[in-house]
Design a protein around this motif. Structure first.
Motif, short mmCIF file in Angstrom:
data_model
loop_
_atom_site.label_atom_id
_atom_site.label_comp_id
_atom_site.label_asym_id
_atom_site.label_seq_id
_atom_site.Cartn_x
_atom_site.Cartn_y
_atom_site.Cartn_z
N UNK A 110 0.87 -1.17 0.00
CA UNK A 110 0.00 0.00 0.00
C UNK A 110 0.90 1.21 0.00
N UNK A 111 0.58 2.18 -0.87
CA UNK A 111 1.36 3.41 -0.88
C UNK A 111 0.44 4.58 -0.57
N UNK A 112 0.84 5.38 0.40
CA UNK A 112 0.08 6.59 0.73
C UNK A 112 1.01 7.77 0.55
N UNK A 113 0.71 8.58 -0.43
CA UNK A 113 1.59 9.72 -0.72
C UNK A 113 1.18 10.97 0.03
N UNK A 114 1.77 12.11 -0.37
CA UNK A 114 1.40 13.40 0.21
C UNK A 114 -0.06 13.70 -0.04
N UNK A 115 -0.51 13.32 -1.24
CA UNK A 115 -1.86 13.68 -1.68
C UNK A 115 -2.82 12.58 -1.25
N UNK A 116 -4.07 12.97 -1.02
CA UNK A 116 -5.03 12.01 -0.51
C UNK A 116 -5.71 11.19 -1.61
N UNK A 117 -5.57 11.62 -2.87
CA UNK A 117 -6.12 10.89 -4.01
C UNK A 117 -7.61 10.63 -3.84
N UNK A 118 -8.35 11.64 -3.38
CA UNK A 118 -9.80 11.49 -3.24
C UNK A 118 -10.50 12.21 -4.38
N UNK A 119 -11.56 11.59 -4.89
CA UNK A 119 -12.36 12.25 -5.91
C UNK A 119 -13.49 13.00 -5.22
N UNK A 120 -13.56 14.32 -5.41
CA UNK A 120 -14.53 15.12 -4.65
C UNK A 120 -15.99 14.71 -4.87
N UNK A 147 -4.40 14.90 -8.15
CA UNK A 147 -4.88 14.53 -6.80
C UNK A 147 -4.19 13.28 -6.25
N UNK A 148 -3.23 12.73 -7.00
CA UNK A 148 -2.48 11.58 -6.49
C UNK A 148 -3.07 10.24 -6.87
N UNK A 149 -4.24 10.22 -7.51
CA UNK A 149 -4.85 8.94 -7.87
C UNK A 149 -3.99 8.16 -8.85
N UNK A 150 -3.25 8.90 -9.69
CA UNK A 150 -2.47 8.21 -10.73
C UNK A 150 -1.39 7.31 -10.10
N UNK A 151 -0.86 7.73 -8.94
CA UNK A 151 0.10 6.87 -8.22
C UNK A 151 -0.56 5.54 -7.87
N UNK A 152 -1.77 5.64 -7.33
CA UNK A 152 -2.46 4.42 -6.89
C UNK A 152 -2.79 3.54 -8.09
N UNK A 153 -3.18 4.19 -9.21
CA UNK A 153 -3.50 3.41 -10.41
C UNK A 153 -2.25 2.71 -10.92
N UNK A 154 -1.13 3.45 -10.93
CA UNK A 154 0.12 2.84 -11.43
C UNK A 154 0.62 1.74 -10.51
N UNK A 155 0.18 1.77 -9.25
CA UNK A 155 0.64 0.75 -8.29
C UNK A 155 -0.35 -0.39 -8.15
#
Lengths: 249, 207, 221
Positions: free
Chosen positions: B79-89, C77-85
């Motif tokens: 699992x990778x959690x970056x700086x950004x939350x990667x949430x779709x509003x 928004x960082x989703x592309x990291x998750x998609x690539x992983x």
């Protein structure tokens, strides 16, 4: 600094080639132009206009040849991550675009007396025009990023996409041209080349090739120096005490 | 057994050398905390561990096997959690987390709601993410860790924007992860009260 | 496979939550085509002559509008990291995004294209082939556009750069798409052109995701 080692071998090789390529370019241009403008006969159909061909045709050859070089350099850069190949691709693209531009301009100059108009949607000219756009896109992509490495890598992918796509574009444009061919017009290439025309054509082609090698070496040297400067600036930046986040995120 | 190791790693971003000769080792049930000032390469190291960046030198190995040999298998276990939350509003909290679980091949609504409960998000489950506060967004991102199982967690500043209660929830989740043989690498400035904690300090300046 | 389906479903859901985005593309398509009669005059014969070309060119341009968002939003928004992983080949996930893109932009364009054909006085024989040619050609546009979207990720002025890269690649689709419909209007067989369009799709279906995935991996590095 680490793997971006000074490509000293290239510099030595380039230094050995440069005087020869530059000298030959000048010599071949003079002899080639003399043959093209003075020592060759006018065409029985195209009269004196045929002399434009001695610039136009070599430029078209070089436009394609440089693209092939660009594709090979891009493939090497992508697969083996050779930094010199990336820089070579970056250095080649503007030269190729220039040859393509020369080809288009001379085509228009030739078209004016022959067709009575500066531009005809001839299949070859149209393909070259699209090749020109391709070069322009490649150059724009190379320079569109803050991180120069990212630019050269992206442009390398584009160059390889072009290798697949450009023959299809050529095929589709030829097809399109046969569908819309108005009447039989004099095509932009001589069907059979008389030996007296072959001499200036080949001389000019060699002169163009020499020019390409010379300019490529000069541009590559410039790129290498630029990269060294960037590396130097970065190492100095890292020595500074108050360092903030830098580099690509 | 099942060690995640890095040996003599070097990382180049753009044309900048971020670090070199970096080695680490994370065994089952261990947590590695990455510390160091800004720009020392914590985030880069995490991205490198995830396989998003290819190392310029050295190797990463799982149980002795180079991860470059089987990147698919490596991605499947982390699992990778970056700086950004990667949430779709426009998606709800549940949809955001469930999408992540489904992306990783898990379609288990019970696991998703349990994950939300662990971070105190049950009441917000059907709220579109655009209405969330900063801390709630971070908690939603963290809930992803529980929505699908993975033995290796790579967390970049997970505590950013969390209040004390949420921090406790995160630590509880981490302890459970570690107790069941999981491992985590965490870039953080906050002290972590977790068993099996080791620290890797990244230098202030690269050579 | 499950990862790809999850991504496809999410992209469609996102598009449904903000239907304005694909409506804008369709509106652009219609508006641009309507400008042509205003530009060249309402003479029915002239319109009929240029109808096919206008529909295809405006379809290309409308398609282009949506590409800078294809990966950009996920990258921001960082989703592309998750998609690539995700534990699935990135090429497959890219393909899923292209399918979603086609469903929310290509398909609506096909649906409204007969309306434009009426505006532009396209002869009746052209309609079935118009729909067929667009149905085969627009997926190729989505696939090729994705390459451009991947390459320009993180670029300065990516919105201007993308058309510069993608439009030359669109030439074959334009040529054969138009040729098929014009052949049908002229009473000639459209089949050879449609087959070539299909060939272009068959070629870009495996190759475009490979190039796009390579571009995305570079962008994330």
């Amino acid at each position: 600094m680490h793997r971006f080692a000074n490509p000293a071998r290239f510099q030595r090789l380039a230094g050995a080639i440069l005087p020869w390529s530059a000298g030959l370019t000048v010599l071949l241009s003079i002899v080639g132009l003399w043959f093209a403008l003075v020592a060759s006969p006018p065409d029985y159909q195209q009269s004196e206009t045929v002399r434009i061909m001695y610039v136009h045709v070599p430029a078209a050859w070089m436009a394609l040849f440089v693209y092939a070089n660009l594709a090979v350099a891009s493939a090497i850069g992508l697969v083996w991550k050779h930094p010199l190949a990336d820089l070579a691709a970056k250095a080649m693209a503007p030269i190729g675009a220039t040859f393509t531009g020369v080809c288009l301009i001379t085509g228009a100059l030739w078209g004016q007396p022959m067709w009575g108009t500066w531009w005809v949607w001839d299949a070859r000219l149209t393909s070259v025009l699209i090749l020109f756009f391709f070069y322009v896109g490649h150059i724009a992509l190379t320079n569109a990023f803050d991180d120069p490495t990212r630019g050269t890598r992206a442009a390398a992918v584009l160059a390889l996409v072009g290798v697949v796509n450009l023959p299809i574009v050529k095929f589709s444009v030829d097809w399109w041209n046969t569908l819309h061919q108005p009447a039989s017009i004099t095509r932009l290439d001589a069907p059979a080349i008389h030996p007296s025309m072959l001499t200036p054509l080949l001389l000019m082609a060699l002169a163009f090739f020499g020019y390409y090698v010379t300019v490529l070496i000069l541009r590559l040297r410039h790129e290498i120096v630029c990269r060294k400067l960037r590396a130097l600036r970065l190492t100095q930046g890292m020595g500074a005490p108050a360092m903030v986040e830098q580099g690509g995120s | 057994m099942d060690e995640f190791t890095g040996t003599a790693l070097a990382c180049v971003r753009g044309e900048r050398l971020v670090f070199k000769d970096l080695s680490f080792r994370v065994g089952a049930g261990q947590v590695l905390a990455l510390t160091g000032p800004n720009g020392s390469g914590k985030s880069s190291l995490l991205r490198l561990m995830a396989g998003l960046i290819r190392p310029a030198g050295g190797r990463l190995a799982w149980d002795g096997a180079d991860i470059a040999d089987d990147p698919d298998a490596h991605r499947a276990r982390l699992h990778y959690l970056g700086h950004l939350d990667a949430l779709k509003p426009t998606l709800t909290v549940t949809e955001n987390v469930a999408f992540y679980a489904a992306l990783r091949g898990h379609r288990d609504p019970a696991a998703v709601s349990a994950a939300l409960a662990a971070f105190g998000l049950s009441a917000l489950a059907d709220l579109p993410a655009r209405f969330l506060s900063q801390g709630q967004r971070r908690r939603t991102a963290l809930a992803r860790l529980l929505a699908a199982p993975a033995p290796l967690w790579l967390l970049d500043e997970p505590t950013l924007g969390l209040d004390a209660a949420s921090l406790d929830a995160l630590l509880a989740v981490l302890r459970r992860h570690v107790a069941t043989g999981g491992r985590a690498v965490i870039a953080t400035h906050a002290p972590l009260d977790v068993p099996g904690l080791a620290e890797l300090r990244l230098g202030s300046r690269a050579p | 496979m499950m990862s790809a389906l999850a991504l496809l479903r999410r992209d469609l859901r996102l598009a449904l939550r903000t239907p304005g985005d694909s409506a804008t593309v369709v509106l652009f398509f219609v508006l641009t085509a309507v400008l042509f009669p205003l530009g060249v005059g309402p003479e029915p014969n002239i319109l009929a002559r240029i109808a096919v070309g206008v529909i295809w060119v405006t379809a290309l341009l409308a398609c282009l509008l949506s590409f800078d968002r294809l990966f950009q939003l996920d990258a921001e928004d960082g989703s592309l990291d998750l998609i690539a992983l995700a534990p699935a080949p990135l090429e497959l996930l890219v393909l899923a995004k292209c399918v979603a893109h086609w469903l929310v932009t290509g398909l609506p364009l096909i649906i409204v294209s007969p309306v434009l054909a009426i505006f532009l006085n396209l002869p009746g024989e052209g309609y079935p082939v118009l729909l067929l040619a667009l149905a085969i050609g627009t997926p190729t546009l989505s696939l090729i556009g994705a390459i451009g979207a991947g390459l320009t990720l993180g670029a300065r002025r990516s919105g201007v750069l993308l058309p510069l890269l993608v439009l030359p690649l669109y030439v074959p689709v334009l040529v054969f798409g138009v040729a098929a419909i014009e052949a049908a209007v002229a009473g000639l067989p459209a089949r050879p052109h449609l087959l070539i369009l299909g060939g272009l799709l068959a070629l870009s279906l495996p190759l475009a995701p490979v190039a796009t995935a390579a571009a995305i991996r570079q962008a994330l590095e």
